[in-house]
Design a protein around this motif. Structure first.
Motif, PDB file in Angstrom:
ATOM      1  N   UNK A 160       0.820  -1.216   0.000  1.00  8.25           N
ATOM      2  CA  UNK A 160       0.000   0.000   0.000  1.00  8.25           C
ATOM      3  C   UNK A 160       0.858   1.271   0.000  1.00  8.25           C
ATOM      4  N   UNK A 217       3.390   1.768  -1.991  1.00  5.86           N
ATOM      5  CA  UNK A 217       3.926   2.033  -3.328  1.00  5.86           C
ATOM      6  C   UNK A 217       3.111   3.129  -3.997  1.00  5.86           C
ATOM      7  N   UNK A 270       8.220   6.524  -1.051  1.00 12.87           N
ATOM      8  CA  UNK A 270       8.134   6.900   0.363  1.00 12.87           C
ATOM      9  C   UNK A 270       9.421   6.415   1.034  1.00 12.87           C
ATOM     10  N   UNK A 320       0.876   9.578  -5.706  1.00 10.26           N
ATOM     11  CA  UNK A 320       0.151   9.198  -4.493  1.00 10.26           C
ATOM     12  C   UNK A 320       0.355   7.717  -4.218  1.00 10.26           C
ATOM     13  N   UNK A 321       0.341   7.325  -2.960  1.00 10.55           N
ATOM     14  CA  UNK A 321       0.442   5.901  -2.638  1.00 10.55           C
ATOM     15  C   UNK A 321      -0.953   5.284  -2.609  1.00 10.55           C
ATOM     16  N   UNK A 322      -0.950   3.950  -2.720  1.00 11.41           N
ATOM     17  CA  UNK A 322      -2.215   3.218  -2.659  1.00 11.41           C
ATOM     18  C   UNK A 322      -2.892   3.454  -1.309  1.00 11.41           C
ATOM     19  N   UNK A 323      -2.107   3.545  -0.235  1.00 10.75           N
ATOM     20  CA  UNK A 323      -2.674   3.761   1.105  1.00 10.75           C
ATOM     21  C   UNK A 323      -3.358   5.129   1.197  1.00 10.75           C
ATOM     22  N   UNK A 360      -0.425   8.835   7.400  1.00  7.37           N
ATOM     23  CA  UNK A 360      -0.057   8.115   6.177  1.00  7.37           C
ATOM     24  C   UNK A 360       1.080   8.866   5.486  1.00  7.37           C
ATOM     25  N   UNK A 361       2.260   8.240   5.381  1.00  8.41           N
ATOM     26  CA  UNK A 361       3.378   8.961   4.771  1.00  8.41           C
ATOM     27  C   UNK A 361       3.217   9.072   3.258  1.00  8.41           C
ATOM     28  N   UNK A 362       3.881  10.043   2.677  1.00 11.08           N
ATOM     29  CA  UNK A 362       3.840  10.236   1.226  1.00 11.08           C
ATOM     30  C   UNK A 362       5.237  10.496   0.677  1.00 11.08           C
TER      31      UNK A 362
END
Lengths: 244, 244
Positions: A16, A18, A112, B18-21, B109-111
């Motif tokens: 998640x 990525x 990240x 953007x990440x999936x999370x 949530x990190x980016x």
């Protein structure tokens, strides 16, 4: 047929984390090069692709193989965990391409970083000025690293420590902790994030004076607070300076 | 009904970063809070959601509104550009929650940070030890920032400068450049990344001695190399130390 090399940071280990750009580049690649553990992190995207694996310390050969495959017309993804541009494969790929005359197109895809991932897991320790140092002296001179530790400790920068310790390399973290203790209170928060994003992730929040070096390993990232950092409700926070 | 607050770094501005999370958290949220420009960056995910918008400098009120909405049972996403934990909203949210007694669950949530995004666009300048400083003295004391600049410049750390300059705040970058010039050759590479990831992204590669302050604005991030950084084939590279 012109190939290309895409150097990809896949984030700290959890799928998640990525980015969409990293996933798209992996899907389009016909060849994927990476250290075995990092290839496992993207296993869901590797079907039908040629893999270039090698040991952790085989990064020079792995990088050359990736560039050769791209020069031969392949669409090659070279993966790093975290962000490829922070102690990852981006620099080696560009250095090698220019030094050895590879003219294949190269793209660097950011990810990240381990520092960002660890910070988010602990709270918000990197909200003020900070530095990112590697304690590995395999490629760098320990005297230089020690001088940087002194400067960063004295300037009250929050510190993210990469490659803090391995089975054979234990003295560096001991020296780093001693330097930091001379400049910061023993109560300064320290976060140890190990195997970030992976199923066996471990998060340990401690202080400079209680830091147990055995809790830190090959897969750990250590964040040391500055003089204003504190722990509240379990969160490691470096206040930005807002008046609330 | 228990709400929650998710503080999300959406990356530098391009949807692919953007990440999936981050995307999953935005999809699940019923309320999204953010500075107007950052809300535009995630417009594709905002359909049917309540929006809490405010001006760039309204972050304290925006954060409080987000926490209040979560305390009232909402699934609230509070967004930052880049990584929420690096000069973003993560710290303010946690500080405010603990200071003002919000007990709602919070996740960070990190980016992809602006530093990572700029580094990737220019090549691999952050491959060795580096520091991340903000030149904004809105929340910090300029004497402290200047002392950190001196320390980082003297310790030969690569430098990522956040908030380098605004229309009203021009003196800080001038002083920073002067400090860096006292410690590093005029030929040291400097990358100016403006509006990273956005359609109007501008990348400018220059040197310390040729740095034109007018090229740097509100939406710029500046990366200054160390004594080993160089430009080759158009790439800004800080060599890691491999023998090729």
């Amino acid at each position: 047929m012109t190939g290309k090399l895409t150097v990809i940071g896949i984030g700290p280990g959890h799928p998640l984390d990525r980015t969409a750009r990293a996933e798209a580049a992996l899907r389009e690649a016909d060849t994927v090069a990476g250290y075995g553990l990092y290839l496992e992190h993207v296993q869901d995207l590797l079907g039908g692709k040629t893999l270039i694996r090698s040991a952790m310390t085989g990064e020079v050969e792995r990088c050359r193989s990736a560039l050769q495959a791209a020069a031969a017309g392949g669409n090659v993804a070279l993966i790093s965990s975290g962000d490829a541009g922070i102690y990852g494969m981006a620099g080696l790929a560009l250095e090698m391409a220019t030094a050895e005359g590879f003219t294949v197109p190269i793209e660097i895809v950011p990810g990240v970083s381990a520092a960002s991932a660890a910070a988010a897991a602990f709270g918000a320790p990197l909200m003020l000025d900070w530095a990112c140092l590697s304690l590995s002296d395999l490629l760098a001179d320990w005297a230089t690293i020690r001088r940087r530790l002194e400067a960063v400790a004295a300037a009250d920068l929050v510190l993210a420590l990469y490659n803090p310790r391995s089975r054979k390399r234990v003295r560096q973290l001991e020296e780093a902790a001693a330097i930091l203790q001379r400049h910061r209170p023993g109560s300064t928060p320290v976060g140890i994030g190990t195997a970030l994003g992976a199923p066996d992730q471990r998060l340990l929040l401690t202080t400079l004076e209680r830091l147990c070096l055995e809790d830190v390993g090959m897969r750990s990232l250590v964040i040391v607070g500055n003089s204003t950092s504190r722990v509240e409700a379990g969160w490691f926070i470096t206040p930005r300076g807002y008046r609330l």
